[in-house]
Design a protein around this motif. Sequence first.
Motif, mmCIF file in Angstrom:
data_model
loop_
_atom_site.group_PDB
_atom_site.id
_atom_site.type_symbol
_atom_site.label_atom_id
_atom_site.label_comp_id
_atom_site.label_asym_id
_atom_site.label_seq_id
_atom_site.Cartn_x
_atom_site.Cartn_y
_atom_site.Cartn_z
ATOM 1 N N GLY B 179 0.777 -1.248 0.000
ATOM 2 C CA GLY B 179 0.000 0.000 0.000
ATOM 3 C C GLY B 179 0.802 1.288 0.000
ATOM 4 O O GLY B 179 0.534 2.181 0.781
ATOM 5 N N GLN B 180 1.778 1.398 -0.880
ATOM 6 C CA GLN B 180 2.603 2.616 -0.891
ATOM 7 C C GLN B 180 1.866 3.773 -1.566
ATOM 8 O O GLN B 180 1.205 3.576 -2.581
ATOM 9 C CB GLN B 180 3.894 2.371 -1.678
ATOM 10 N N PRO B 181 2.026 4.976 -1.028
ATOM 11 C CA PRO B 181 1.447 6.127 -1.718
ATOM 12 C C PRO B 181 2.317 6.526 -2.911
ATOM 13 O O PRO B 181 3.529 6.300 -2.912
ATOM 14 C CB PRO B 181 1.489 7.218 -0.643
ATOM 15 N N ALA B 182 1.688 7.107 -3.914
ATOM 16 C CA ALA B 182 2.449 7.699 -5.009
ATOM 17 C C ALA B 182 2.792 9.138 -4.634
ATOM 18 O O ALA B 182 2.155 9.729 -3.768
ATOM 19 C CB ALA B 182 1.629 7.663 -6.281
ATOM 20 N N SER B 190 0.343 5.868 -9.164
ATOM 21 C CA SER B 190 -0.163 5.327 -7.908
ATOM 22 C C SER B 190 -0.601 3.881 -8.109
ATOM 23 O O SER B 190 -1.075 3.512 -9.168
ATOM 24 C CB SER B 190 -1.351 6.168 -7.437
ATOM 25 N N THR B 191 -0.414 3.057 -7.058
ATOM 26 C CA THR B 191 -0.916 1.682 -7.132
ATOM 27 C C THR B 191 -2.385 1.639 -6.759
ATOM 28 O O THR B 191 -3.038 0.636 -6.965
ATOM 29 C CB THR B 191 -0.145 0.755 -6.178
ATOM 30 N N GLU B 195 -6.427 6.714 -4.453
ATOM 31 C CA GLU B 195 -5.630 7.638 -3.638
ATOM 32 C C GLU B 195 -4.843 8.570 -4.547
ATOM 33 O O GLU B 195 -4.000 8.116 -5.320
ATOM 34 C CB GLU B 195 -4.660 6.871 -2.723
ATOM 35 N N ARG B 196 -5.154 9.857 -4.447
ATOM 36 C CA ARG B 196 -4.379 10.839 -5.211
ATOM 37 C C ARG B 196 -2.925 10.764 -4.768
ATOM 38 O O ARG B 196 -2.643 10.540 -3.586
ATOM 39 C CB ARG B 196 -4.892 12.252 -4.901
ATOM 40 N N PRO B 197 -1.989 10.981 -5.702
ATOM 41 C CA PRO B 197 -0.583 11.041 -5.274
ATOM 42 C C PRO B 197 -0.393 12.108 -4.199
ATOM 43 O O PRO B 197 -1.061 13.145 -4.225
ATOM 44 C CB PRO B 197 0.147 11.415 -6.561
ATOM 45 N N VAL B 328 -6.083 11.702 6.953
ATOM 46 C CA VAL B 328 -5.158 10.563 6.822
ATOM 47 C C VAL B 328 -3.988 10.881 5.889
ATOM 48 O O VAL B 328 -2.921 10.281 6.009
ATOM 49 C CB VAL B 328 -5.865 9.283 6.312
ATOM 50 N N ARG B 329 -4.160 11.852 4.995
ATOM 51 C CA ARG B 329 -3.074 12.155 4.060
ATOM 52 C C ARG B 329 -1.876 12.796 4.757
ATOM 53 O O ARG B 329 -0.786 12.860 4.192
ATOM 54 C CB ARG B 329 -3.586 13.039 2.924
ATOM 55 N N LEU B 330 -2.096 13.269 5.995
ATOM 56 C CA LEU B 330 -0.965 13.824 6.755
ATOM 57 C C LEU B 330 -0.179 12.719 7.455
ATOM 58 O O LEU B 330 0.831 12.999 8.110
ATOM 59 C CB LEU B 330 -1.478 14.814 7.811
ATOM 60 N N HIS B 331 -0.645 11.490 7.343
ATOM 61 C CA HIS B 331 -0.003 10.396 8.078
ATOM 62 C C HIS B 331 0.373 9.242 7.155
ATOM 63 O O HIS B 331 0.372 8.073 7.563
ATOM 64 C CB HIS B 331 -0.932 9.924 9.201
ATOM 65 N N ARG B 332 0.652 9.569 5.907
ATOM 66 C CA ARG B 332 1.118 8.570 4.963
ATOM 67 C C ARG B 332 2.651 8.552 5.003
ATOM 68 O O ARG B 332 3.278 9.474 5.530
ATOM 69 C CB ARG B 332 0.603 8.882 3.558
#
Lengths: 182, 446
Positions: B179-182, B190-191, B195-197, B328-332
């Motif tokens: 589950g890696q972010p782009a 992105s995988t 989820e937006r990069p 949650v995007r602040l904690h990727r």
Amino acid sequence: MAASVAGSSEPGLSVGPTSEFSLFVHVKPGQGPSLRSALVDLQDTPGYRPGDYDMAVQTIHEARFVLFDDDTRLAFITSFDGPWDAYMEDFFSSGPTLTLFDVIFRYTEGYDGLPDVGALKAFILDAEQMAAAYARNYGGTVIEIRKAQRVNAAFQQVLDHPNAAELLKHPAMQALLDEAGD
Amino acid sequence: MSAATDPHLELDDIQAGALFERPSPYVGTYLMLRIANRADGRELVRRLHRIATTSRVSTGQGSTSITVGFTYHGLAALGVPQASLESFAPEFREGMAARAAVLGDVAASGPEHWEQPLGSSEVHVAIAVLCSDTDRLQAAAAQAREARRELPGVVVVWRQDCYQLATGRTSFGFKDGIGQPAVEGSGRPSTSPRERPLKAGEIVLGYPDETGELPPMPTPEVLGRNGTYVAFLKLHTKVAAYRRYLHDRATSRAEEDLLGAKMVGRWQSGAPLALAPERDDPELGGDAKRNNDFLFADDPRGFKCPLGAHARRANPRDSMDEVGSVDVRLHRMIRRGTSYGPALPEGMLEDDGADRGIVFVFAGAHLKRQFEFVKTQWLNDGIFIGAPLEKDPLVGPNDESSGFTIPQRPIRRRLQDLPPFVVTRGGDYFFAPGLRAMRWLAELGT
């Protein structure tokens, strides 16, 4: 405590999973009536009407805004599940919370408004004061308490069933039977 | 501020480790070095600057990837001016050992039990050498030995060999790192189509992050720009204890697999419970286009994937969207986990005494709100899911007093007495600078 040092944050006292959070600010000169009016409006917003129990931030137990010293000062006092400082950045990144914050704190000194999030953060850290004492009369997070209320409502429904007494006789039901008498 | 513009990442200056997947499978070595002599240290950095892999280079098959990071003590040993040292993130300056109590690394995971000299002021430089095959690794190791002979003032103080199997599976048997972010501007898609990069500044310093601001960056700019913070952790996995725990609570192998999947949030193949709630689907698990293509909002009570499952804790996706206080995007983060030690033979339930586990590597621009936040709030605690007494069932600091709730009809299952399955053997915070910054470090005149 050096509450005036921007950039430092105190996590607040906590009881169980819940921590206290309080802001104390000065109202801009002459803005007392406008602020009081904004708070009356807030009180009439869906989710903030007494009995709505549906505030934008689901992790706070309750919130109060107190105008004092002839409406020249404002206190915002709440209880939050988790250490609020860990979620500091999230507050500023959560749209509804920020909008709500803006409509109230625009009447207070030192608040330059959106969209300067850096200044807003400094404003909050400056206004935050850690409690000297904090106590709670029940444990549990908002999520747990809501679950407990749902479970109790379901339990009462079961007790209203004509066969409830019979069903609760099973040894596995003893803990519930103990709570069934009143 | 230029949040809306294309960040134009300086890929030829950014080290590859943060932005790009490594070749898989691979073999590799982590080296920790101490700089005993400043001039030798700078010469080392000068050489490393020439061989460190940039994000411009392809890291596919037949390649060698070299990533370099420095601790606070390492930067000090190189003569970085005090004002500059103080401009780094507070957590980095303190070091991971000083943060251990906050991070839940206590008791058997406490710094007093760490492998020496991890977490001490003796660790200055970390070098990760990852190669697609052992021949290349041996060649790289020979180069490293040669370089060391010529630089007596640089001492190797710790070493850990590592690998990733072709299956991507780690010691617990699960395919990892899905589950890696782009990252915007990295050129890598992105995988997850859902989820937006991430804004580049979430991972690399010098670019706007998700808040629209530039992340706090060390000074001078030449040192901070294009750098990233790295958290390095050696995690011993108690695989036999984990297998026994499941074995003792299941009546069949299928039930063991189900309990394991509920704890992780994925089946061993990597197939997510959100898409395969009943049984493993190896085809799904191996399909990079589908195995990360899911959300949790359709499962708020966790009947498919428990709220407390490892993968859902580490990345709650849209689970927290209605909470109003969580973005949650602040904690990727970028995770670069890798395996070490021999696998415990299939079916074995007794510990063979071998040291095995995971080298966990975090890369991101914010140690506190990414690595430390996820570890302390989401893995080590359960307040956010309304279960303050529960911790991550797989990697949380469990002490046989906490449990794990598996929502299911008609009655939830609750696993009790969870022991720790992961023990921290050491770690530290590093700064992986850009290439220009490494040249600047090598040419310091102090």
